[in-house]
Motif scaffolding. Structure first.
Motif, mmCIF file in Angstrom:
data_model
loop_
_atom_site.group_PDB
_atom_site.id
_atom_site.type_symbol
_atom_site.label_atom_id
_atom_site.label_comp_id
_atom_site.label_asym_id
_atom_site.label_seq_id
_atom_site.Cartn_x
_atom_site.Cartn_y
_atom_site.Cartn_z
ATOM 1 N N ARG A 112 0.791 -1.309 -0.095
ATOM 2 C CA ARG A 112 -0.172 0.177 -0.055
ATOM 3 C C ARG A 112 0.834 1.182 -0.091
ATOM 4 O O ARG A 112 2.083 1.240 0.383
ATOM 5 N N PRO A 113 0.343 2.425 -0.306
ATOM 6 C CA PRO A 113 1.148 3.565 -0.397
ATOM 7 C C PRO A 113 1.716 3.993 1.043
ATOM 8 O O PRO A 113 0.818 3.540 2.050
ATOM 9 N N SER A 114 2.764 4.512 1.266
ATOM 10 C CA SER A 114 3.095 4.682 2.413
ATOM 11 C C SER A 114 3.942 6.361 2.558
ATOM 12 O O SER A 114 4.170 6.809 1.411
ATOM 13 N N LEU A 115 4.746 6.413 3.589
ATOM 14 C CA LEU A 115 5.289 7.604 3.690
ATOM 15 C C LEU A 115 6.977 7.589 3.914
ATOM 16 O O LEU A 115 7.357 6.531 4.144
ATOM 17 N N LEU A 116 7.482 8.638 4.518
ATOM 18 C CA LEU A 116 8.877 8.588 4.773
ATOM 19 C C LEU A 116 9.179 8.594 6.045
ATOM 20 O O LEU A 116 8.153 8.861 6.945
ATOM 21 N N PRO A 117 10.498 8.524 6.544
ATOM 22 C CA PRO A 117 10.908 8.386 7.764
ATOM 23 C C PRO A 117 10.179 9.456 8.960
ATOM 24 O O PRO A 117 10.323 10.615 8.188
ATOM 25 N N GLY A 118 10.229 9.317 10.010
ATOM 26 C CA GLY A 118 9.394 10.090 10.825
ATOM 27 C C GLY A 118 10.486 10.948 11.857
ATOM 28 O O GLY A 118 11.488 11.063 11.314
ATOM 29 N N ASP A 119 9.826 11.318 12.788
ATOM 30 C CA ASP A 119 10.587 12.260 13.757
ATOM 31 C C ASP A 119 11.475 11.742 14.458
ATOM 32 O O ASP A 119 11.150 10.944 15.285
ATOM 33 N N PRO A 120 12.848 11.815 14.257
ATOM 34 C CA PRO A 120 13.876 11.194 15.307
ATOM 35 C C PRO A 120 13.550 11.552 16.692
ATOM 36 O O PRO A 120 13.913 10.945 17.410
ATOM 37 N N PHE A 121 13.210 12.858 16.705
ATOM 38 C CA PHE A 121 13.287 13.572 17.940
ATOM 39 C C PHE A 121 11.828 13.577 18.817
ATOM 40 O O PHE A 121 11.575 14.065 19.561
ATOM 41 N N GLY A 122 10.697 12.960 18.104
ATOM 42 C CA GLY A 122 9.653 12.912 18.843
ATOM 43 C C GLY A 122 8.771 14.273 18.492
ATOM 44 O O GLY A 122 7.897 14.500 19.366
ATOM 45 N N SER A 133 1.910 13.490 13.863
ATOM 46 C CA SER A 133 1.751 12.000 13.926
ATOM 47 C C SER A 133 0.253 11.718 14.082
ATOM 48 O O SER A 133 -0.370 12.385 14.741
ATOM 49 N N ASP A 134 -0.091 10.744 13.411
ATOM 50 C CA ASP A 134 -1.598 10.087 13.671
ATOM 51 C C ASP A 134 -1.799 9.981 15.280
ATOM 52 O O ASP A 134 -1.053 9.352 15.814
ATOM 53 N N SER A 135 -2.981 10.569 15.600
ATOM 54 C CA SER A 135 -3.465 10.457 17.190
ATOM 55 C C SER A 135 -3.848 8.919 17.339
ATOM 56 O O SER A 135 -4.767 8.493 16.786
ATOM 57 N N ALA A 136 -3.323 8.412 18.306
ATOM 58 C CA ALA A 136 -3.697 7.011 18.663
ATOM 59 C C ALA A 136 -3.253 6.789 20.256
ATOM 60 O O ALA A 136 -2.078 7.510 20.617
ATOM 61 N N GLN A 150 -5.728 0.194 5.283
ATOM 62 C CA GLN A 150 -6.065 1.645 4.981
ATOM 63 C C GLN A 150 -4.908 2.272 4.078
ATOM 64 O O GLN A 150 -3.780 1.854 4.449
ATOM 65 N N THR A 151 -5.258 3.134 3.238
ATOM 66 C CA THR A 151 -3.999 3.595 2.564
ATOM 67 C C THR A 151 -3.237 4.647 3.091
ATOM 68 O O THR A 151 -3.969 5.561 3.457
ATOM 69 N N PRO A 152 -2.221 4.694 3.435
ATOM 70 C CA PRO A 152 -1.557 5.752 4.057
ATOM 71 C C PRO A 152 -1.451 7.173 3.047
ATOM 72 O O PRO A 152 -1.513 6.934 2.215
ATOM 73 N N THR A 153 -1.543 8.361 3.809
ATOM 74 C CA THR A 153 -1.423 9.695 3.256
ATOM 75 C C THR A 153 -0.470 10.242 3.568
ATOM 76 O O THR A 153 0.159 10.078 4.535
ATOM 77 N N LEU A 154 -0.258 11.529 2.966
ATOM 78 C CA LEU A 154 0.603 12.586 3.360
ATOM 79 C C LEU A 154 0.366 13.015 4.904
ATOM 80 O O LEU A 154 0.908 13.233 5.586
ATOM 81 N N ASP A 155 -1.084 12.961 4.966
ATOM 82 C CA ASP A 155 -1.532 13.424 6.438
ATOM 83 C C ASP A 155 -1.557 12.423 7.439
ATOM 84 O O ASP A 155 -1.500 12.733 8.522
ATOM 85 N N ARG A 156 -1.733 11.312 7.034
ATOM 86 C CA ARG A 156 -1.600 10.196 7.965
ATOM 87 C C ARG A 156 -0.775 8.843 7.384
ATOM 88 O O ARG A 156 -1.386 7.747 6.914
ATOM 89 N N GLU A 165 2.169 9.647 -3.429
ATOM 90 C CA GLU A 165 2.171 8.197 -2.861
ATOM 91 C C GLU A 165 3.202 7.582 -1.661
ATOM 92 O O GLU A 165 4.414 8.135 -1.876
ATOM 93 N N VAL A 166 2.529 7.042 -1.051
ATOM 94 C CA VAL A 166 3.241 6.863 0.360
ATOM 95 C C VAL A 166 3.564 5.448 0.460
ATOM 96 O O VAL A 166 2.824 4.566 0.190
ATOM 97 N N ALA A 167 5.000 5.061 0.707
ATOM 98 C CA ALA A 167 5.255 3.748 1.114
ATOM 99 C C ALA A 167 5.960 3.589 2.411
ATOM 100 O O ALA A 167 6.745 4.541 2.799
ATOM 101 N N ARG A 168 5.894 2.585 3.092
ATOM 102 C CA ARG A 168 6.511 2.290 4.368
ATOM 103 C C ARG A 168 7.793 1.364 4.195
ATOM 104 O O ARG A 168 7.358 0.184 3.454
ATOM 105 N N THR A 169 8.902 1.618 4.821
ATOM 106 C CA THR A 169 9.750 0.621 5.083
ATOM 107 C C THR A 169 10.121 0.317 6.363
ATOM 108 O O THR A 169 10.357 1.335 7.224
ATOM 109 N N ILE A 170 10.178 -1.174 6.717
ATOM 110 C CA ILE A 170 10.385 -1.548 8.062
ATOM 111 C C ILE A 170 11.687 -1.994 8.409
ATOM 112 O O ILE A 170 11.986 -2.782 7.776
#
Length: 383
Positions: A103-113, A117-120, A140-146, A291-296
């Motif tokens: 599914r589409p994903s996004l880029l690396p997140g916030d290293p320093f918190g 970020s999606d609320s959860a 769910q399809t990831p988006t730039l906002d989520r 288009e967003v992609a996630r790498t784990i």
């Protein structure tokens, strides 16, 4: 999913050093950078002592007497025997799990918190190895906002806030202060290698390299080679999370993080600090794509405080003794020094890397042993 594996074996030579190197210290700019960037998280995770205290410990350790040259006799025999029992002094296994249908994903997140970020509701910190993979999440399809929509990592910690240090204690002859410094250095390495935007963007992870002992044979030289001339045998992604900025960029400022750090006395009288962490990077193609992609990326790393009475060491620095890595959604058999996320739209074009041929694996499953299926390139069940 793609799986790639590699292994480095380091042996200790019993030839004494003719000219012991001068004792390097962690550069002030390295400490200053992490004091600025991760002070809040370190204070929250460490039971005592901010990074300034770590600097005091470094100075005190630096002034302590260190052996001149590699020890001979029984200590040498013990070191060689320990290396043989492990079969690797620094064993590296990389298993990039690339996606066939993602599914589409996004880029690396916030290293320093910081940052969006999606609320959860956040999960409680991980204190032991999980017994099963995370539950299934509604697709769910990831988006730039989520960027973490549909991912089990949605309620994981943001960046360095997820790297929680255990309370330091004395271990055998190793003092509490020395253990605490080593824990702080472990966090520095994890942040600099996996969360620092500079590293993620393909830069040199100087702060991570600065905590490693230059007297450990081959490690720093081979890491430097991997960064300047990456290849199948010298692959920097086995320790550092790096993406080609000409191809992809971070979405937002949040990288999701989950794992744990423990420490224990080892058989040679030192202390082994064991870390097991998974990082989830949301990425988007450079140049305006949505288009967003996630790498784990999951990394299992052992850093060691060697007993200076037995081995030649640099006081205040650590030896890297184990480094295993799994990669979910990164192209197979590409050795250019970067991870290469695959996007849904790649199915209609020419995807990067070799065709996956290995088994299907859940990259979020932290209950499984890392490194199984080494040497194969398979498919991830989700991203």
């Amino acid at each position: 999913m793609n799986t790639l594996s590699g292994a480095y074996n380091y042996q200790v030579s019993d030839k004494p050093s003719e000219e012991p190197s001068s004792t390097p210290e962690i550069p002030d700019d390295v400490w200053d950078k992490f004091a600025r960037d991760t002070e809040r998280d370190i204070r929250a995770s460490a039971q005592k002592e901010p990074s300034a205290r770590a600097r005091e410990v470094t100075e005190r350790l630096k002034r302590s007497e260190q052996p001149e040259g590699w020890r001979t006799g029984p200590a040498w025999q013990e070191m060689n025997g320990r290396s043989r029992r492990r079969r690797r002094l620094w064993a590296v296994l990389g298993v990039p799990l690339a996606v066939v249908a993602m599914r589409p994903s996004l880029l690396p997140g916030d290293p320093f918190g910081k940052g969006h970020s999606d609320s959860a509701s956040p999960l409680a910190p991980e204190t032991a190895a999980p017994t099963a993979a995370p539950s299934t999440v509604n697709p769910q399809t990831p988006t730039l906002d989520r960027p973490f929509a549909g991912s089990p990592a949605l309620n994981w910690a943001d960046g360095a806030a997820g790297i929680i240090l255990p309370k330091a204690t004395a271990v055998g002859t190793i003092s509490k202060d020395r253990v605490e410094l080593a824990l702080q250095q472990t966090k520095i390495l994890l942040v600099a290698a996996n969360l620092d935007p500079k590293t993620i963007g393909g830069g040199r992870p100087s702060a991570a390299l600065a905590v490693l002992d230059p007297k450990q044979p081959k490690v720093l030289s081979e890491l430097n080679t991997s960064l300047t001339a990456p290849s199948k045998t010298d692959d920097p992604t086995l320790l550092f999370s790096r993406f080609n900025p000409k191809e992809v960029r971070l979405v937002g400022k949040v990288v999701k993080t989950r794992g744990r750090i423990t420490f224990a006395k080892d058989s040679s009288g030192g202390v082994t600090i064991h870390s097991d962490y998974t990082f989830v990077y949301p990425l988007v193609r450079t140049g305006g794509s949505t288009e967003v992609a996630r790498t784990i990326v999951r990394r299992v790393i052992d850093l060691e405080i060697l007993d200076p009475a037995r081995y030649q060491v640099t006081p205040g620095l650590l030896s890297l003794t184990l480094n295993n890595a799994d990669f979910g959604n990164s192209a197979c058999d590409v050795y250019d020094g970067y991870l290469h996320p695959q996007f849904d739209s790649d199915a209609t074009s020419s995807p990067t890397g070799a065709t996956p041929s290995g088994p299907t694996t859940d990259p979020y499953d932290r209950s499984r042993d890392i490194g199984k299926g080494q040497g194969t390139c398979g498919t991830v069940s989700r991203t």
